[in-house]
Scaffold this motif. Structure first.
Motif, mmCIF file in Angstrom:
data_model
loop_
_atom_site.group_PDB
_atom_site.id
_atom_site.type_symbol
_atom_site.label_atom_id
_atom_site.label_comp_id
_atom_site.label_asym_id
_atom_site.label_seq_id
_atom_site.Cartn_x
_atom_site.Cartn_y
_atom_site.Cartn_z
ATOM 1 N N GLY A 225 0.813 -1.383 -0.057
ATOM 2 C CA GLY A 225 -0.076 -0.060 0.019
ATOM 3 C C GLY A 225 0.744 1.361 0.084
ATOM 4 N N GLY A 226 2.161 1.188 -0.179
ATOM 5 C CA GLY A 226 3.004 2.574 -0.108
ATOM 6 C C GLY A 226 2.935 3.214 1.287
ATOM 7 N N TRP A 227 3.158 4.295 1.214
ATOM 8 C CA TRP A 227 3.180 5.250 2.507
ATOM 9 C C TRP A 227 2.180 6.430 2.309
ATOM 10 C CZ3 TRP A 227 8.655 4.860 0.528
ATOM 11 C CH2 TRP A 227 8.877 5.456 -0.675
ATOM 12 N N PRO A 228 1.870 6.820 3.466
ATOM 13 C CA PRO A 228 0.621 7.920 3.510
ATOM 14 C C PRO A 228 1.202 9.177 3.138
ATOM 15 C CG PRO A 228 1.622 7.346 5.566
ATOM 16 C CD PRO A 228 2.197 6.311 4.923
ATOM 17 N N LYS A 229 0.327 9.986 2.595
ATOM 18 C CA LYS A 229 0.701 11.232 2.423
ATOM 19 C C LYS A 229 0.369 12.069 3.391
ATOM 20 C CE LYS A 229 -0.313 14.872 -1.088
ATOM 21 N NZ LYS A 229 -1.524 15.146 -2.433
ATOM 22 N N VAL A 230 1.397 12.849 3.793
ATOM 23 C CA VAL A 230 1.595 13.979 4.945
ATOM 24 C C VAL A 230 0.996 15.425 4.427
ATOM 25 C CG1 VAL A 230 3.093 15.002 6.549
ATOM 26 C CG2 VAL A 230 3.356 12.801 5.895
ATOM 27 N N PRO A 231 -0.127 15.821 4.719
ATOM 28 C CA PRO A 231 -0.403 17.171 4.129
ATOM 29 C C PRO A 231 0.432 18.207 4.529
ATOM 30 C CG PRO A 231 -2.015 16.253 5.802
ATOM 31 C CD PRO A 231 -0.750 15.345 5.934
ATOM 32 N N GLU A 232 0.240 19.108 3.590
ATOM 33 C CA GLU A 232 1.324 20.161 3.646
ATOM 34 C C GLU A 232 1.068 21.297 5.031
ATOM 35 O OE1 GLU A 232 1.215 22.979 0.394
ATOM 36 O OE2 GLU A 232 1.768 21.371 -1.156
ATOM 37 N N ASN A 233 -0.006 21.155 5.512
ATOM 38 C CA ASN A 233 -0.173 22.017 6.789
ATOM 39 C C ASN A 233 -0.038 21.020 7.891
ATOM 40 O OD1 ASN A 233 -2.265 20.148 6.388
ATOM 41 N ND2 ASN A 233 -4.155 21.506 6.852
ATOM 42 N N ALA A 234 0.670 20.138 7.872
ATOM 43 C CA ALA A 234 1.136 19.229 8.744
ATOM 44 C C ALA A 234 2.072 19.954 9.742
ATOM 45 C CB ALA A 234 1.585 17.754 8.363
ATOM 46 N N VAL A 235 3.044 20.832 9.054
ATOM 47 C CA VAL A 235 3.947 22.005 9.796
ATOM 48 C C VAL A 235 3.576 23.133 9.725
ATOM 49 C CG1 VAL A 235 5.694 19.987 9.440
ATOM 50 C CG2 VAL A 235 5.519 21.973 7.831
ATOM 51 N N ILE A 236 3.785 23.873 10.686
ATOM 52 C CA ILE A 236 3.574 25.506 10.892
ATOM 53 C C ILE A 236 4.795 25.986 11.396
ATOM 54 C CG2 ILE A 236 2.114 27.265 11.864
ATOM 55 C CD1 ILE A 236 -0.207 25.301 11.934
ATOM 56 N N ARG A 237 5.590 26.743 11.006
ATOM 57 C CA ARG A 237 6.898 27.329 11.283
ATOM 58 C C ARG A 237 7.567 26.326 11.851
ATOM 59 N NH1 ARG A 237 4.143 32.741 14.225
ATOM 60 N NH2 ARG A 237 3.161 33.594 12.312
ATOM 61 N N ASN A 238 8.046 25.292 11.080
ATOM 62 C CA ASN A 238 8.948 24.138 11.692
ATOM 63 C C ASN A 238 8.404 23.307 12.863
ATOM 64 O OD1 ASN A 238 10.649 25.298 9.500
ATOM 65 N ND2 ASN A 238 11.909 26.321 10.544
ATOM 66 N N ALA A 239 7.400 23.486 13.246
ATOM 67 C CA ALA A 239 6.807 22.643 14.373
ATOM 68 C C ALA A 239 5.610 21.845 13.773
ATOM 69 C CB ALA A 239 5.979 23.295 15.231
ATOM 70 N N ILE A 240 5.506 20.670 14.288
ATOM 71 C CA ILE A 240 4.440 19.938 13.628
ATOM 72 C C ILE A 240 3.093 19.746 14.348
ATOM 73 C CG2 ILE A 240 3.981 17.223 13.430
ATOM 74 C CD1 ILE A 240 6.900 16.717 13.817
ATOM 75 N N VAL A 241 2.162 19.781 13.661
ATOM 76 C CA VAL A 241 0.781 19.937 14.122
ATOM 77 C C VAL A 241 0.353 18.713 14.948
ATOM 78 C CG1 VAL A 241 -1.771 20.045 13.402
ATOM 79 C CG2 VAL A 241 0.081 21.379 12.196
ATOM 80 N N ARG A 242 -0.120 18.916 16.196
ATOM 81 C CA ARG A 242 -0.153 17.799 17.000
ATOM 82 C C ARG A 242 -0.951 16.488 16.456
ATOM 83 N NH1 ARG A 242 0.115 17.304 22.454
ATOM 84 N NH2 ARG A 242 0.288 19.626 22.788
ATOM 85 N N GLU A 243 -2.001 16.847 15.574
ATOM 86 C CA GLU A 243 -2.518 15.453 15.181
ATOM 87 C C GLU A 243 -1.976 14.770 14.124
ATOM 88 O OE1 GLU A 243 -5.801 16.530 12.316
ATOM 89 O OE2 GLU A 243 -5.553 18.533 12.911
ATOM 90 N N PHE A 244 -0.965 15.375 13.478
ATOM 91 C CA PHE A 244 -0.044 14.748 12.390
ATOM 92 C C PHE A 244 1.340 13.980 12.720
ATOM 93 C CE2 PHE A 244 -2.785 17.877 10.028
ATOM 94 C CZ PHE A 244 -3.373 17.275 9.102
ATOM 95 N N VAL A 245 1.560 14.243 14.144
ATOM 96 C CA VAL A 245 2.705 13.495 14.457
ATOM 97 C C VAL A 245 2.525 12.187 14.328
ATOM 98 C CG1 VAL A 245 4.099 13.111 16.574
ATOM 99 C CG2 VAL A 245 3.199 15.254 16.450
ATOM 100 N N PRO A 246 1.658 11.250 14.664
ATOM 101 C CA PRO A 246 1.549 9.750 14.254
ATOM 102 C C PRO A 246 1.841 9.326 12.784
ATOM 103 C CG PRO A 246 -0.069 10.466 15.890
ATOM 104 C CD PRO A 246 0.374 11.485 15.334
ATOM 105 N N LEU A 247 1.086 10.247 11.891
ATOM 106 C CA LEU A 247 1.066 10.224 10.585
ATOM 107 C C LEU A 247 2.686 10.290 10.064
ATOM 108 C CD1 LEU A 247 -0.568 9.641 7.967
ATOM 109 C CD2 LEU A 247 -0.660 12.216 7.949
ATOM 110 N N LEU A 248 3.256 11.358 10.562
ATOM 111 C CA LEU A 248 4.827 11.452 10.126
ATOM 112 C C LEU A 248 5.380 10.491 10.480
ATOM 113 C CD1 LEU A 248 6.791 13.284 8.741
ATOM 114 C CD2 LEU A 248 7.066 14.608 11.017
ATOM 115 N N ARG A 249 5.266 9.906 11.740
ATOM 116 C CA ARG A 249 6.083 8.706 12.135
ATOM 117 C C ARG A 249 5.962 7.641 11.580
ATOM 118 N NH1 ARG A 249 8.297 9.376 17.496
ATOM 119 N NH2 ARG A 249 8.260 6.973 17.566
ATOM 120 N N GLN A 250 4.782 7.107 11.131
ATOM 121 C CA GLN A 250 4.060 6.189 10.248
ATOM 122 C C GLN A 250 5.035 6.225 8.916
ATOM 123 O OE1 GLN A 250 0.301 5.900 9.053
ATOM 124 N NE2 GLN A 250 0.338 3.979 8.389
#
Length: 572
Positions: A225-250
């Protein structure tokens, strides 16, 4: 160095067949016929026909392959090679197994008529081993010839690739391996080792084998199934939006950048975004390094863009780079210098190990791309003049002079005749500095010289070489396609010491002195050393790390377009 067009590359591999294989074929097959008279007559008739089979297209490669097929059968008195008295031989099944493995080599099994020959082979087989096969002599001949054609085609692609690199860019020169493929076929049939004979034609380099393993690994990722797409708005000013941390780690875990045993850190209390934790930062740094990004562990938009490249695109990137290994000679050299243009890096190899590495600056994309070829370094020039190429003189030097009379003196430039005689600039009629301008320019040795204190020469038609540079700040940039085509190197003293190690008088202090002498001096190497200017956008490091780089010159894209067009022309 060998530069060939597609037809001559095929002829190089197949055309020598008539000389080297004739006596063997006559002695091996004429003494032990394995075909019925009707089958022999059918083979001869099929090859004598003015119309070639539909699978033989009009491109140069197929035309030359078809001619080789004809010579092959003529020298064996038109006996079948894969079928005996209408029944398939074990060698036919071995070829089918080999073609089924073509995808493993980054090739396409369908390109070799796999489905068609499997179907015909099944038709030829009888459910009752005591009965003859069900094909008539004409069908036997057609199938046997098809087997031979597809063997030679697959063998050619394993050996030298599917396209000539000059189709991608006229400044890309190959030096393909030279093998008599008809002799390979003869021996493979005689010794019943069809699969081994074909696989031994694949590039012999460990780096190619590593790419083959990487291809299998990334295809496995795609199959899951490949890897998930990480939304562009997953980062704001070089910090990670809390809800996307698990997705980025995956995402980083699937590609192997985040260790599978790394615990899933729970973001602490805070607002909408959270800083990158240490484990995740280490994974980001690993990913950045593998993809040629600035290695800072920062989650930014550039990182997200690279994370979202589909796994299918990475698979294709690996396949394209596997093809490029087929364009190289049998041996790169016991010791050699390799420049990977998309990585902006130079390596020195000796006996299979890296002796040194350094950053480089290569030619500008779209303007002055560094050509891709191999040659031999023969000498070093300390305190060199820079003889400005005519193209640069017309585009840059002359316009500057016309605007600023002091430009020559300020940049330490001389005006010389074609014979090398220095002339007074005030004696030159600059109004005639057009197409018929008889003068040339050169920059004198010294601190301002664009070549720095030394250049490393491997004479070639492009007048390209490695050299020092006074603009050392350029090596700090991530993307370094900034030159006029030559390769600027980060550690010229280290490279000079290595190349002159068998001339003990050239100590580091002597090298530095010669670089600063202001007087040109040439030193010949006792033994030439191969230099390979190559274009890898995907490769595997010695530690097994799969690396990807941006296609800075657009060659991946062009190569893919050529392959797709060729497939389209061949039809289903």
């Amino acid at each position: 160095m060998l530069s060939c067009s597609s037809p001559s590359r095929v002829l190089l591999l197949l055309g020598v067949f008539a000389v080297t294989a004739c006596s063997r074929l006559s002695s091996v097959w004429n003494s032990s016929p394995q075909s019925s008279p009707e089958e022999i007559q059918s083979v001869q008739s099929a090859l004598a026909s003015q119309r070639s089979p539909e699978y033989v297209t009009g491109d140069d490669e197929d035309i030359h392959l078809w001619k080789t097929v004809g010579r092959f059968y003529k020298l064996r008195s038109y006996q079948t090679a894969w079928i005996s008295y209408s029944r398939p031989l074990p060698q036919a099944d071995a070829l089918i197994r080999a073609l089924q493995q073509a995808d493993r080599e980054g090739l396409d099994s369908a390109a070799y008529g796999l489905d068609a020959i499997k179907s015909k082979r099944a038709q030829a087989a009888s459910s009752n081993p005591l009965r003859k096969g069900t094909l008539d002599p004409a069908s036997v001949a057609a199938l046997d010839i098809r087997f031979t054609f597809e063997f030679l085609k697959f063998a050619t692609h394993l050996l030298v690739g599917r396209i000539d690199p000059e189709e991608i860019d006229p400044h890309w020169f190959s030096n393909p391996r030279k093998v008599d493929l008809a002799n390979v076929l003869e021996r493979a049939l005689d010794e019943d080792r069809v699969e081994d004979a074909l696989m031994q034609l694949a590039p012999p380099y460990p780096e190619y084998a590593a790419l083959r393993d990487a291809l299998a690994h990334y295809r496995n990722i795609a199959a899951k199934g490949g890897w998930p797409k990480v939304p562009e708005n997953a980062v704001i000013r070089n910090a990670i939006v809390r809800e996307f941390v698990p997705l980025l780690r995956q995402r980083l875990s699937i590609s192997g950048d985040l260790s599978s045993d790394a615990g899933a850190a729970t973001p602490g209390p805070g607002g909408k975004t959270v800083p990158v934790d240490n484990v995740l930062e280490e994974a980001i740094r690993r990913f950045e390094k593998r993809h040629g990004l600035k290695v800072d562990g920062v989650a930014d938009r550039e990182l997200i863009a690279e994370l979202n490249v589909p796994v299918e695109q990475r698979i294709r990137q690996i396949e394209l780079n596997m093809e490029r290994w087929r364009w190289l000679p049998e041996n790169l050299g016991q010791r050699y210098i390799l420049v990977n243009i998309p990585d902006f890096q130079l390596w020195v190899f000796e006996n299979g190990t890296i002796q040194m590495t350094m950053r480089v600056v290569v030619g500008k994309k779209n303007e002055n791309p560094t050509p891709i070829f191999s040659d031999a370094m023969t000498h070093i020039v300390f305190s060199p003049y820079w003889n400005i190429p005519e193209s640069i003189a017309r585009k840059e030097t002359i316009p500057h002079i016309l605007k600023d009379p002091d430009y020559l003196a300020r940049n330490n430039l001389e005006v010389v005749t074609r014979s090398g005689q220095v002339v007074d600039p005030s004696a030159v009629d600059w109004s005639r500095a057009g197409e018929d301008f008889d003068y040339r320019f050169r920059q004198k040795p010294g601190r301002k010289n664009s070549l720095g204190g030394v250049k490393f020469m491997f004479p070639n038609q492009f007048n390209v070489y490695l050299h020092d540079t006074p603009a050392e700040g350029l090596f700090g940039r991530v993307e370094r396609d900034l030159s006029h085509g030559c390769v600027r190197i980060e550690k010229p003293i280290d490279l000079a010491r290595y190349l002159l190690r068998d001339q003990p008088q050239w100590t580091e202090s002597k090298i530095r002195e010669a670089m600063q002498a202001g007087e040109e001096r040439t030193v010949r190497l006792k033994e030439p050393i191969p230099v390979h200017l190559l274009y890898w956008t995907a490769w595997v490091d010695s530690d097994g790390t799969v690396e990807f780089r941006e296609d800075i010159y657009g060659y991946d894209k062009k190569q893919e377009e050529i392959l797709r067009e060729r497939l389209r022309q061949r039809g289903p």
